[in-house]
Design a protein around this motif. Structure first.
Motif, PDB file in Angstrom:
ATOM      1  N   ILE A 379     -29.509 -82.165  70.443  1.00  0.00           N
ATOM      2  CA  ILE A 379     -29.177 -80.751  70.282  1.00  0.00           C
ATOM      3  C   ILE A 379     -29.973 -79.965  71.310  1.00  0.00           C
ATOM      4  CG2 ILE A 379     -29.154 -78.774  68.723  1.00  0.00           C
ATOM      5  CD1 ILE A 379     -29.145 -80.764  66.394  1.00  0.00           C
ATOM      6  N   GLY A 380     -29.276 -79.295  72.218  1.00  0.00           N
ATOM      7  CA  GLY A 380     -29.933 -78.487  73.225  1.00  0.00           C
ATOM      8  C   GLY A 380     -30.070 -77.045  72.792  1.00  0.00           C
ATOM      9  N   GLU A 381     -30.410 -76.199  73.738  1.00  0.00           N
ATOM     10  CA  GLU A 381     -30.571 -74.780  73.451  1.00  0.00           C
ATOM     11  C   GLU A 381     -29.246 -74.199  72.961  1.00  0.00           C
ATOM     12  OE1 GLU A 381     -32.441 -70.831  75.668  1.00  0.00           O
ATOM     13  OE2 GLU A 381     -31.672 -72.491  76.855  1.00  0.00           O
ATOM     14  N   ARG A 382     -29.318 -73.412  71.859  1.00  0.00           N
ATOM     15  CA  ARG A 382     -28.153 -72.741  71.264  1.00  0.00           C
ATOM     16  C   ARG A 382     -27.086 -73.737  70.825  1.00  0.00           C
ATOM     17  NH1 ARG A 382     -28.168 -67.386  72.122  1.00  0.00           N
ATOM     18  NH2 ARG A 382     -25.913 -67.224  71.966  1.00  0.00           N
ATOM     19  N   SER A 415     -38.110 -77.849  77.748  1.00  0.00           N
ATOM     20  CA  SER A 415     -39.334 -77.121  78.048  1.00  0.00           C
ATOM     21  C   SER A 415     -40.522 -77.985  77.631  1.00  0.00           C
ATOM     22  CB  SER A 415     -39.353 -75.785  77.306  1.00  0.00           C
ATOM     23  OG  SER A 415     -40.529 -75.054  77.602  1.00  0.00           O
ATOM     24  N   LEU A 416     -41.681 -77.684  78.180  1.00  0.00           N
ATOM     25  CA  LEU A 416     -42.868 -78.419  77.752  1.00  0.00           C
ATOM     26  C   LEU A 416     -43.160 -78.140  76.279  1.00  0.00           C
ATOM     27  CD1 LEU A 416     -45.177 -77.851  80.853  1.00  0.00           C
ATOM     28  CD2 LEU A 416     -44.049 -79.985  80.201  1.00  0.00           C
ATOM     29  N   VAL A 417     -43.001 -76.875  75.885  1.00  0.00           N
ATOM     30  CA  VAL A 417     -43.215 -76.465  74.492  1.00  0.00           C
ATOM     31  C   VAL A 417     -41.916 -75.867  73.973  1.00  0.00           C
ATOM     32  CG1 VAL A 417     -44.536 -75.000  72.939  1.00  0.00           C
ATOM     33  CG2 VAL A 417     -45.650 -75.984  74.955  1.00  0.00           C
ATOM     34  N   GLY A 418     -41.413 -76.421  72.891  1.00  0.00           N
ATOM     35  CA  GLY A 418     -40.139 -75.920  72.374  1.00  0.00           C
ATOM     36  C   GLY A 418     -39.795 -76.525  71.037  1.00  0.00           C
ATOM     37  N   LYS A 436     -35.135 -73.516  73.712  1.00  0.00           N
ATOM     38  CA  LYS A 436     -34.991 -74.856  74.276  1.00  0.00           C
ATOM     39  C   LYS A 436     -35.785 -75.894  73.487  1.00  0.00           C
ATOM     40  CE  LYS A 436     -34.406 -73.431  79.105  1.00  0.00           C
ATOM     41  NZ  LYS A 436     -35.012 -73.458  80.448  1.00  0.00           N
ATOM     42  N   PRO A 437     -35.277 -77.122  73.397  1.00  0.00           N
ATOM     43  CA  PRO A 437     -36.095 -78.215  72.880  1.00  0.00           C
ATOM     44  C   PRO A 437     -37.254 -78.483  73.831  1.00  0.00           C
ATOM     45  CG  PRO A 437     -33.764 -78.814  72.949  1.00  0.00           C
ATOM     46  CD  PRO A 437     -33.912 -77.550  73.721  1.00  0.00           C
ATOM     47  N   GLY A 438     -38.325 -79.045  73.302  1.00  0.00           N
ATOM     48  CA  GLY A 438     -39.506 -79.290  74.123  1.00  0.00           C
ATOM     49  C   GLY A 438     -40.124 -80.656  73.878  1.00  0.00           C
ATOM     50  N   LEU A 464     -41.051 -67.985  67.799  1.00  0.00           N
ATOM     51  CA  LEU A 464     -40.199 -67.000  68.453  1.00  0.00           C
ATOM     52  C   LEU A 464     -40.869 -65.628  68.508  1.00  0.00           C
ATOM     53  CD1 LEU A 464     -36.747 -67.877  66.862  1.00  0.00           C
ATOM     54  CD2 LEU A 464     -37.295 -68.013  69.283  1.00  0.00           C
ATOM     55  N   LYS A 465     -41.560 -65.259  67.443  1.00  0.00           N
ATOM     56  CA  LYS A 465     -42.176 -63.944  67.361  1.00  0.00           C
ATOM     57  C   LYS A 465     -43.463 -63.855  68.176  1.00  0.00           C
ATOM     58  CE  LYS A 465     -44.392 -60.801  64.087  1.00  0.00           C
ATOM     59  NZ  LYS A 465     -44.908 -60.637  62.716  1.00  0.00           N
ATOM     60  N   ASN A 466     -44.229 -64.943  68.263  1.00  0.00           N
ATOM     61  CA  ASN A 466     -45.570 -64.869  68.834  1.00  0.00           C
ATOM     62  C   ASN A 466     -45.745 -65.656  70.124  1.00  0.00           C
ATOM     63  OD1 ASN A 466     -47.120 -63.463  66.490  1.00  0.00           O
ATOM     64  ND2 ASN A 466     -45.998 -65.104  65.479  1.00  0.00           N
TER      65      ASN A 466
END
Length: 485
Positions: A379-382, A415-418, A436-438, A464-466
């Motif tokens: 599963i990728g982004e969106r 991404s490295l972090v996701g 994105k997945p990370g 997402l918020k921080n």
């Protein structure tokens, strides 16, 4: 008919066609689709009657038309940023002219040989500062925001003249430009607001008036709609309500247009060119509001919330009062263009360095393990399907697999972090990520603490918020030490 099917016309259905609306979109997909359809219409009905030379001329005309429309719409949407950048450079140039005319005389050749780099550095710092302060795209007419951006730019520019000898030029230039540049930027905003005349303006209806929808149900949303409409504020161009529950409708006696449901908000935003969304929080949780914002993935949209009580739900917000209705500006960190740029830069820099360092060992290992690697769907982004060739598990990748994942990070698919990398399944449409997945992430590090899907969603929403550069670096360091036995 050509395929053997029948076409039925339903006379009870009404459709309103707004001519030319699709060509006003500042989206390359809209422009390409519109002009491609135009060419297909020509191919179907007129191409066989037209000489080859004229067919090519018509094709070139359609291409040039599409390019012209996109550039026109881009300039219309981005003209505050372009104009401010030009005025910044003009202010610096005038400051150089005045200073050197007072000294030995100004020479263009001398300026372009020695000092053009100052304009370039100033432009880069201005764009970075303006996006960091969220002047663009949300507060592009804010005088306070543009003053802050100028102060930050010229403070950094003055530090260059003080600490770096290679950039040692007159401090009087910095001081003069620091006064002139914000005056010019404030001046055009004041003139435009003074002489703006709504629909007759060359810049269009939504220059200051932001097309706005209210998301909510029941009497609270209807009362909020009426309150804003009664204000006749130029900054609110109310379009209608977007309902949360399909069974709820606006009160019939109030004549409030209902545009659609919350699940179709993305399409409604594109269709009505919405620039501001106000959530009535009576029937919406903060988690659902934030997930809706991140799911839209439209950085140019402004979001506000009318809380059901006077408690401040979100720490980082500004409050605008409509009598007894406090409207809170809300945002999520990962949606900011500046944060996205920093995050993408970090991904490219770290992944690029690691790929170069590991390539002498990883490339032979990849060639050796190639027969055993299989294409796997994730599963990728969106929710987009992401295909990666791996041998082992992405949760604990082997050395060749780690190199492959780094390559995906470099090209922007990971991404490295996701979010966690999870298998793609057509029968699980709810497993859609808003980022994105990370290789690692907040959910991955706290897997032992997660017992329900609701727990996992809270970690997603917290990130997402921080999200910030420091949070990403902290997650990377923790992930590194957790892997060390």
């Amino acid at each position: 008919n050509q395929a053997g099917h029948k076409i039925f016309y339903v006379p009870v259905t009404q459709i309103i066609h707004y001519k030319g609306e699709s060509t006003k979109k500042n989206n390359i997909d809209y422009v390409v689709t519109f002009n491609k359809a135009l060419y297909q219409f020509f191919q179907k009905h007129f191409a066989h009657k037209t000489l080859l030379l004229f067919r090519w001329l018509i094709l070139l005309g359609i291409i040039f038309r599409g390019v012209f429309i996109y550039i026109r719409n881009f300039l219309h949407e981005q003209f505050p940023l372009i104009l401010d950048t030009l005025l910044l450079n003009a202010g610096i140039l005038v400051a150089f002219v005045v200073r050197f005319e007072m000294k030995n005389g100004f020479e263009w050749a001398n300026f372009f040989n020695q000092y053009w780099i100052i304009n370039l550095i100033s432009t880069v710092m201005f764009l970075g500062s303006a996006y960091y302060l969220n002047v663009y795209p949300h507060h592009r007419f804010s005088i306070q925001g543009i003053i802050k951006a100028n102060v930050l730019v010229f403070t950094l520019l003055a530090s260059l003249t003080f600490f770096l000898k290679q950039f040692a030029f007159s401090r009087m230039v910095v001081l003069f430009a620091m006064i002139l540049s914000p005056l010019l930027m404030i001046g055009w905003r004041g003139i435009l607001k003074r002489y703006y005349r709504g629909d007759k303006s060359a810049w269009g209806k939504d220059l200051f008036s932001k097309p706005t929808v209210i998301v909510g149900d029941g009497k609270a949303a209807a009362a909020l709609y009426e309150k804003i409409r009664e204000m006749k504020d130029l900054s609110y161009d109310l379009l209608g309500l977007v309902t949360v529950d399909e069974t709820e409708q606006a009160p019939a006696d109030q004549n409030i247009p209902v545009l659609g449901r919350l699940e179709h908000l993305s399409s409604l935003v594109s269709m009505y060119r919405v620039r501001q969304v106000i959530f009535s929080s009576e029937m919406l949780s903060y988690e659902r509001i934030l997930s809706t914002m991140s799911g839209l993935d439209m950085p140019y949209l402004e979001y506000k919330i009318a809380p059901s009580n006077l408690e401040v739900m979100i720490g980082k917000s500004s409050i605008e009062r409509l009598d007894d209705y406090p409207l809170l500006d809300i945002e999520y960190a990962l949606g900011k263009p500046f944060n996205r740029l920093i995050k993408r830069t970090l991904d490219i820099a770290l992944a690029g360095v690691l790929l170069l360092v590991l390539a002498p060992v990883a490339l032979p290992a990849l060639a050796f393990t190639r027969p055993s690697r299989q294409a796997r769907e994730f599963i990728g982004e969106r929710g987009v399907k992401l295909v990666i060739c791996l041998k082992g598990s992405p949760a604990q990748p082997l050395f060749p697999d780690f190199f492959v994942l780094l390559k995906e990070v470099f090209w922007g698919r990971l991404s490295l972090v996701g979010a966690p990398l999870k298998p793609f399944r057509n029968d699980h449409p709810e497993s859609v990520y808003w980022y994105k997945p990370g290789l690692t992430g907040l959910v991955q590090l706290n897997r032992a603490k997660i017992s329900t899907p609701e727990d996992e969603e809270k970690y997603h929403l917290f990130y997402l918020k921080n999200q910030s550069l420091m949070l990403d670096l902290e997650i990377l360091v923790k992930a590194l030490f957790l892997r060390i036995p």
